[in-house]
Scaffold this motif. Structure first.
Motif, short mmCIF file in Angstrom:
data_model
loop_
_atom_site.label_atom_id
_atom_site.label_comp_id
_atom_site.label_asym_id
_atom_site.label_seq_id
_atom_site.Cartn_x
_atom_site.Cartn_y
_atom_site.Cartn_z
N ALA A 136 -28.84 -8.35 42.61
CA ALA A 136 -28.44 -7.22 41.76
C ALA A 136 -29.37 -7.06 40.57
CB ALA A 136 -27.01 -7.41 41.28
N LEU A 137 -29.44 -5.81 40.13
CA LEU A 137 -30.13 -5.44 38.89
C LEU A 137 -29.21 -4.52 38.12
CD1 LEU A 137 -32.62 -5.20 36.99
CD2 LEU A 137 -33.36 -3.26 38.41
N SER A 138 -28.82 -4.91 36.92
CA SER A 138 -27.95 -4.07 36.11
C SER A 138 -28.71 -2.82 35.66
CB SER A 138 -27.47 -4.85 34.88
OG SER A 138 -26.72 -4.01 34.03
N LEU A 139 -28.00 -1.69 35.69
CA LEU A 139 -28.61 -0.43 35.27
C LEU A 139 -28.31 -0.13 33.80
CD1 LEU A 139 -28.06 1.84 38.40
CD2 LEU A 139 -29.96 0.33 37.83
N GLU A 140 -27.91 -1.14 33.06
CA GLU A 140 -27.77 -0.99 31.62
C GLU A 140 -29.16 -0.85 31.01
OE1 GLU A 140 -25.97 -3.34 27.70
OE2 GLU A 140 -26.03 -4.33 29.66
N GLY A 141 -29.46 0.34 30.49
CA GLY A 141 -30.77 0.59 29.91
C GLY A 141 -31.88 0.75 30.92
N PHE A 142 -31.52 0.95 32.21
CA PHE A 142 -32.53 1.11 33.26
C PHE A 142 -32.08 2.22 34.20
CE2 PHE A 142 -34.38 0.11 37.42
CZ PHE A 142 -35.71 -0.09 37.08
N ALA A 143 -32.99 3.09 34.56
CA ALA A 143 -32.66 4.23 35.43
C ALA A 143 -33.58 4.24 36.64
CB ALA A 143 -32.80 5.54 34.66
N ILE A 144 -32.99 4.51 37.81
CA ILE A 144 -33.76 4.68 39.04
C ILE A 144 -33.90 6.17 39.29
CG2 ILE A 144 -33.87 4.19 41.50
CD1 ILE A 144 -32.14 1.75 41.00
N LEU A 145 -35.12 6.65 39.31
CA LEU A 145 -35.37 8.09 39.40
C LEU A 145 -36.12 8.51 40.65
CD1 LEU A 145 -36.45 8.63 35.66
CD2 LEU A 145 -34.17 8.96 36.66
N THR A 146 -36.98 7.64 41.18
CA THR A 146 -37.85 8.05 42.28
C THR A 146 -37.80 7.05 43.43
OG1 THR A 146 -39.78 6.89 41.38
CG2 THR A 146 -39.41 9.17 40.65
N GLU A 147 -38.26 7.53 44.56
CA GLU A 147 -38.28 6.72 45.78
C GLU A 147 -39.18 5.50 45.65
OE1 GLU A 147 -39.83 7.28 50.42
OE2 GLU A 147 -39.80 8.97 49.02
N SER A 148 -40.32 5.66 45.02
CA SER A 148 -41.31 4.58 44.95
C SER A 148 -41.14 3.66 43.75
CB SER A 148 -42.72 5.17 44.94
OG SER A 148 -42.87 6.08 43.85
N GLN A 149 -40.07 3.84 42.99
CA GLN A 149 -39.85 3.03 41.81
C GLN A 149 -39.57 1.58 42.18
OE1 GLN A 149 -37.19 4.91 39.11
NE2 GLN A 149 -37.08 3.19 37.69
N SER A 150 -40.19 0.65 41.47
CA SER A 150 -40.02 -0.78 41.77
C SER A 150 -38.69 -1.28 41.19
CB SER A 150 -41.17 -1.58 41.17
OG SER A 150 -40.98 -2.95 41.38
N ILE A 151 -38.02 -2.13 41.98
CA ILE A 151 -36.75 -2.72 41.56
C ILE A 151 -36.87 -4.24 41.66
CG2 ILE A 151 -34.27 -2.92 42.03
CD1 ILE A 151 -34.38 -0.14 43.22
N ASP A 152 -36.77 -4.90 40.53
CA ASP A 152 -36.84 -6.36 40.49
C ASP A 152 -35.44 -6.92 40.23
OD1 ASP A 152 -39.66 -6.38 40.82
OD2 ASP A 152 -39.90 -5.94 38.67
N PHE A 153 -34.85 -7.48 41.27
CA PHE A 153 -33.49 -8.00 41.14
C PHE A 153 -33.48 -9.24 40.24
CE2 PHE A 153 -33.53 -5.81 45.27
CZ PHE A 153 -32.54 -4.88 45.02
N GLU A 154 -32.50 -9.29 39.35
CA GLU A 154 -32.44 -10.34 38.35
C GLU A 154 -31.49 -11.48 38.72
OE1 GLU A 154 -31.17 -8.05 35.00
OE2 GLU A 154 -33.22 -7.55 34.39
N ARG A 155 -30.43 -11.16 39.44
CA ARG A 155 -29.42 -12.17 39.75
C ARG A 155 -29.05 -12.12 41.22
NH1 ARG A 155 -24.83 -12.39 35.17
NH2 ARG A 155 -24.59 -14.45 36.15
N GLN A 156 -28.55 -13.22 41.73
CA GLN A 156 -28.16 -13.25 43.13
C GLN A 156 -27.04 -14.25 43.35
OE1 GLN A 156 -31.89 -14.35 45.04
NE2 GLN A 156 -31.23 -16.48 45.19
N GLN A 157 -26.32 -14.04 44.45
CA GLN A 157 -25.21 -14.91 44.80
C GLN A 157 -24.96 -14.81 46.31
OE1 GLN A 157 -21.42 -13.88 43.10
NE2 GLN A 157 -20.48 -15.83 43.61
N VAL A 158 -24.69 -15.95 46.94
CA VAL A 158 -24.31 -15.96 48.35
C VAL A 158 -22.82 -15.63 48.44
CG1 VAL A 158 -24.05 -17.36 50.43
CG2 VAL A 158 -26.09 -17.63 48.99
N LEU A 159 -22.51 -14.54 49.14
CA LEU A 159 -21.11 -14.11 49.27
C LEU A 159 -20.45 -14.70 50.51
CD1 LEU A 159 -21.32 -10.33 48.26
CD2 LEU A 159 -20.84 -12.32 46.82
#
Length: 243
Positions: A136-159
């Motif tokens: 996951a990457l929190s969208l607090e202060g971060f916006a996804i606007l375009t298809e090619s925008q890079s997303i660097d996930f900050e946290r993870q958990q095995v569900l």
């Protein structure tokens, strides 16, 4: 005289002597005590092993239930985020295939007050068992606007962990334009299940997501229903193009 002799005979009878354990008796007692100790120790060992096994199974079931609940929270709150493709056309931020899902959840698992961009990925462990990883990457202060925008996930958990198989499938229309153009006389497109659904290609979101978990020849199917009228989010963009 005769009376005295009788008294002497009565008093001269041998007395019973107090004696200790013989060696054989001591060995028998020692054997019995050892047998009791061995039996008690063995029973205690069986009890503790059974208890630990049941505790382990309880912990495993608890982790599985908690993972399912967190997974349900993420998928039931999937949001139809509109972004722009590289050709400047609007589409939805959603890409799903058989072993992964990329989307936006309205209430994040790590930050409940803000949406999260998340990715679910099925991974195969060295043992051959499968696990489901939530990143996951929190969208607090971060916006996804375009298809090619890079997303660097900050946290993870095995569900979900240590199951035989995990897979996704999606129910929805073939495309936004097929859905909007479908009439009684023009039956183009269809609602159908598939193992891949791209909000970028179809310009739509799926209406249902099914997660199938298989373990020890048993299947668990979880179906999440999403908003079936997300095309309304595109009205503004297409109205602008028409003008």
């Amino acid at each position: 005289m005769g009376e005295v002799k009788r008294n002497l005979r009565r008093t001269s009878k041998p007395r019973t002597q107090n004696r200790g354990f013989t060696l054989i008796e001591l060995l028998i007692v020692t054997f019995i005590i050892s047998l009791l100790l061995f039996t008690g120790g063995y029973a205690y060992s069986l009890f503790t092993n059974k208890w630990q096994e049941e505790i382990g199974q309880f912990d495993q079931v608890k982790r599985f239930s908690v993972g399912l609940e967190r997974l349900r929270m993420a998928t039931e709150n999937i949001s139809p985020l509109v972004i722009f493709k590289d050709n400047k056309q609007p589409a939805f931020f959603f890409i799903g295939d058989k072993e992964s899902l990329l989307a936006i959840t309205h209430n994040g698992l790590f930050n409940f007050n803000f949406p999260e961009a998340f990715r679910l990925t099925v991974l195969t462990k060295p043992s051959g068992k499968k696990q489901l990883l939530y990143q996951a990457l929190s969208l607090e202060g971060f916006a996804i606007l375009t298809e090619s925008q890079s997303i660097d996930f900050e946290r993870q958990q095995v569900l979900i962990d240590d199951v035989d198989d995990i897979s996704f499938s999606y129910y929805g229309w073939s495309s936004f334009f097929d859905k909007k153009g479908r009439t009684a006389d023009n039956l183009i497109g269809e609602l159908a299940w598939s193992t891949r659904f791209s909000g970028l290609d179809r310009v739509l979101m799926p209406e249902k997501i099914e997660l199938t978990i298989t373990n020890e020849n048993q299947k668990l199917n979880l179906i999440t229903e999403l908003d079936s009228s997300v095309e309304e989010h595109l009205r503004t963009y297409f109205d602008q193009e028409a003008n």
